[in-house]
Motif scaffolding. Sequence first.
Motif, PDB file in Angstrom:
ATOM      1  N   ASN A 108      24.739  -2.601  60.234  1.00 41.39           N
ATOM      2  CA  ASN A 108      23.577  -1.728  60.210  1.00 41.39           C
ATOM      3  C   ASN A 108      23.590  -0.890  58.928  1.00 41.39           C
ATOM      4  O   ASN A 108      24.646  -0.464  58.464  1.00 41.39           O
ATOM      5  N   ASP A 109      22.417  -0.646  58.360  1.00 42.18           N
ATOM      6  CA  ASP A 109      22.366   0.026  57.061  1.00 42.18           C
ATOM      7  C   ASP A 109      22.886   1.460  57.095  1.00 42.18           C
ATOM      8  O   ASP A 109      23.574   1.896  56.158  1.00 42.18           O
ATOM      9  N   THR A 110      22.594   2.204  58.157  1.00 42.96           N
ATOM     10  CA  THR A 110      23.075   3.580  58.201  1.00 42.96           C
ATOM     11  C   THR A 110      24.577   3.627  58.418  1.00 42.96           C
ATOM     12  O   THR A 110      25.279   4.466  57.845  1.00 42.96           O
ATOM     13  N   TYR A 131      27.075  10.201  59.990  1.00 39.04           N
ATOM     14  CA  TYR A 131      26.162  10.030  58.861  1.00 39.04           C
ATOM     15  C   TYR A 131      24.807   9.581  59.394  1.00 39.04           C
ATOM     16  O   TYR A 131      24.715   8.716  60.270  1.00 39.04           O
ATOM     17  N   THR A 132      23.747  10.182  58.864  1.00 37.35           N
ATOM     18  CA  THR A 132      22.406   9.756  59.222  1.00 37.35           C
ATOM     19  C   THR A 132      21.514   9.800  57.997  1.00 37.35           C
ATOM     20  O   THR A 132      21.826  10.489  57.012  1.00 37.35           O
ATOM     21  N   ASN A 133      20.455   9.045  58.036  1.00 35.14           N
ATOM     22  CA  ASN A 133      19.487   9.023  56.938  1.00 35.14           C
ATOM     23  C   ASN A 133      18.107   9.346  57.480  1.00 35.14           C
ATOM     24  O   ASN A 133      17.753   8.933  58.582  1.00 35.14           O
ATOM     25  N   ILE A 134      17.344  10.120  56.729  1.00 31.54           N
ATOM     26  CA  ILE A 134      15.942  10.362  57.081  1.00 31.54           C
ATOM     27  C   ILE A 134      15.115   9.613  56.045  1.00 31.54           C
ATOM     28  O   ILE A 134      14.819  10.130  54.963  1.00 31.54           O
ATOM     29  N   GLY A 135      14.778   8.378  56.362  1.00 31.22           N
ATOM     30  CA  GLY A 135      14.019   7.529  55.451  1.00 31.22           C
ATOM     31  C   GLY A 135      12.827   6.943  56.164  1.00 31.22           C
ATOM     32  O   GLY A 135      12.166   7.635  56.957  1.00 31.22           O
ATOM     33  N   THR A 136      12.539   5.665  55.918  1.00 28.37           N
ATOM     34  CA  THR A 136      11.464   4.992  56.637  1.00 28.37           C
ATOM     35  C   THR A 136      11.699   5.094  58.132  1.00 28.37           C
ATOM     36  O   THR A 136      10.780   5.300  58.920  1.00 28.37           O
ATOM     37  N   GLY A 137      12.960   4.941  58.536  1.00 26.86           N
ATOM     38  CA  GLY A 137      13.400   5.209  59.900  1.00 26.86           C
ATOM     39  C   GLY A 137      14.555   6.193  59.844  1.00 26.86           C
ATOM     40  O   GLY A 137      14.898   6.731  58.795  1.00 26.86           O
ATOM     41  N   ILE A 138      15.170   6.433  61.002  1.00 26.89           N
ATOM     42  CA  ILE A 138      16.318   7.336  61.082  1.00 26.89           C
ATOM     43  C   ILE A 138      17.403   6.659  61.907  1.00 26.89           C
ATOM     44  O   ILE A 138      17.185   6.341  63.082  1.00 26.89           O
ATOM     45  N   GLY A 139      18.558   6.421  61.292  1.00 28.44           N
ATOM     46  CA  GLY A 139      19.647   5.752  61.982  1.00 28.44           C
ATOM     47  C   GLY A 139      20.830   6.676  62.167  1.00 28.44           C
ATOM     48  O   GLY A 139      20.703   7.901  62.142  1.00 28.44           O
ATOM     49  N   GLY A 264      18.937   9.632  52.695  1.00 33.59           N
ATOM     50  CA  GLY A 264      17.587   9.113  52.841  1.00 33.59           C
ATOM     51  C   GLY A 264      16.583   9.842  51.965  1.00 33.59           C
ATOM     52  O   GLY A 264      16.844  10.935  51.445  1.00 33.59           O
ATOM     53  N   GLY A 265      15.409   9.234  51.804  1.00 37.53           N
ATOM     54  CA  GLY A 265      14.404   9.765  50.898  1.00 37.53           C
ATOM     55  C   GLY A 265      13.940  11.169  51.239  1.00 37.53           C
ATOM     56  O   GLY A 265      13.715  11.994  50.345  1.00 37.53           O
ATOM     57  N   VAL A 266      13.787  11.474  52.537  1.00 39.94           N
ATOM     58  CA  VAL A 266      13.316  12.795  52.927  1.00 39.94           C
ATOM     59  C   VAL A 266      14.362  13.856  52.610  1.00 39.94           C
ATOM     60  O   VAL A 266      14.025  15.001  52.278  1.00 39.94           O
ATOM     61  N   ALA A 267      15.650  13.478  52.679  1.00 40.95           N
ATOM     62  CA  ALA A 267      16.728  14.433  52.389  1.00 40.95           C
ATOM     63  C   ALA A 267      16.700  14.916  50.944  1.00 40.95           C
ATOM     64  O   ALA A 267      17.280  15.961  50.621  1.00 40.95           O
ATOM     65  N   LYS A 268      16.026  14.170  50.067  1.00 38.04           N
ATOM     66  CA  LYS A 268      15.916  14.597  48.679  1.00 38.04           C
ATOM     67  C   LYS A 268      15.070  15.856  48.526  1.00 38.04           C
ATOM     68  O   LYS A 268      15.023  16.452  47.450  1.00 38.04           O
ATOM     69  N   PRO A 297      24.412  17.368  52.362  1.00 34.29           N
ATOM     70  CA  PRO A 297      23.556  16.286  51.857  1.00 34.29           C
ATOM     71  C   PRO A 297      24.420  15.129  51.362  1.00 34.29           C
ATOM     72  O   PRO A 297      25.558  15.327  50.927  1.00 34.29           O
ATOM     73  N   SER A 298      23.890  13.954  51.430  1.00 30.66           N
ATOM     74  CA  SER A 298      24.567  12.776  50.887  1.00 30.66           C
ATOM     75  C   SER A 298      24.843  12.964  49.401  1.00 30.66           C
ATOM     76  O   SER A 298      23.996  13.463  48.659  1.00 30.66           O
ATOM     77  N   ARG A 299      26.018  12.574  48.973  1.00 32.10           N
ATOM     78  CA  ARG A 299      26.334  12.591  47.551  1.00 32.10           C
ATOM     79  C   ARG A 299      25.780  11.348  46.865  1.00 32.10           C
ATOM     80  O   ARG A 299      25.482  11.356  45.664  1.00 32.10           O
ATOM     81  N   LEU A 300      25.629  10.259  47.616  1.00 33.47           N
ATOM     82  CA  LEU A 300      25.267   8.963  47.018  1.00 33.47           C
ATOM     83  C   LEU A 300      23.775   8.658  47.127  1.00 33.47           C
ATOM     84  O   LEU A 300      23.258   7.853  46.357  1.00 33.47           O
TER      85      LEU A 300
END
Length: 320
Positions: A108-110, A131-139, A264-268, A297-300
């Motif tokens: 899984n990507d997340t 770890y989670t991402n707020i992007g197109t979806g949220i994993g 994720g993109g929203v975290a920017k 926040p994600s470093r990467l």
Amino acid sequence: MTDTYYLGVEIGGTKQQICLGYADGTILESTDVRLGQVKAPAILDWIRDTVRRYQARFPIAGIGVGFGGPLELRTGRILCSLQVEGWKDFHLNDWFRDTFGLPCVVANDTFTGGVAELHRGSGIGENTLFYTNIGTGIGGGLFINGRGYDGSGFGAAYLGNTLVPDWRAEAPGAMTRMELICSGRSIAERLSQPGYVPTTSALHALGKRLSDEHTERSARELGQAVSLGDTFACEELDRIARTFSVSLVNMLALSGVSAVVIGGGVAKMGPALFDRIERFTDELAFSANKGRYHIRPSRLMDEAVPTGALILAAGGQEFL
């Protein structure tokens, strides 16, 4: 000595990315594309052409893949994609091995992004990490004692699919999946709805240019309006952050992790978002968790998934 090269592949709901790099996750070069509203076969065609170009230039030893949706980790069989049609029951691991003749790991990507943050990013040194991402979806990716937790073999910690109160609904007590409120795509869809953004808001003019094809831009412009003190934008971001925090405090109560990393993109959007998430999470957190976790926040960011995929491709079984 000949360098050993690997490919890290990100298959997302909006962006597709392939990176060339080393076993430790170091990225040497990358190629990405936004194909728009396409189905799985178009994404596979792009991956096939791009990987073969890399194979023609470098001796590739293996491929790691972070896929945007639930899957069976042991076999690499995709259960479905919540964003793109055509992935249901697709044996992605077999396709990579048959197409390129290389060993492949699909996750899984997340979860894959979490591997990267744990190894090279904001999670370095953490024993327990979510770890989670707020992007197109949220994993979500849950790591305990440095190892990923995969539940019954089909993934776990899918934060965006936890239920939260639906403040958009007229009916009292309505519930919905959190990512249908807080994901980049959901934010963009709301802001582009006719009549949703008041004409008095700084976002009104921007809203004429927003669509769900530009989820990251929508979040960025929401953040810009917040920085201007726009009342509607501040209230909207409050609603988003508080809803996200409802899910997050449940994850904290269930897992007891010491670190949360968000990408994720929203975290920017940066402090405007993170300050709110930290405040609401602290207000709602269970007493056993208060003061015993931190949110970073994600470093990467955009490189998290392909970085983690490189590590998995090179045999990062210690995370699985």
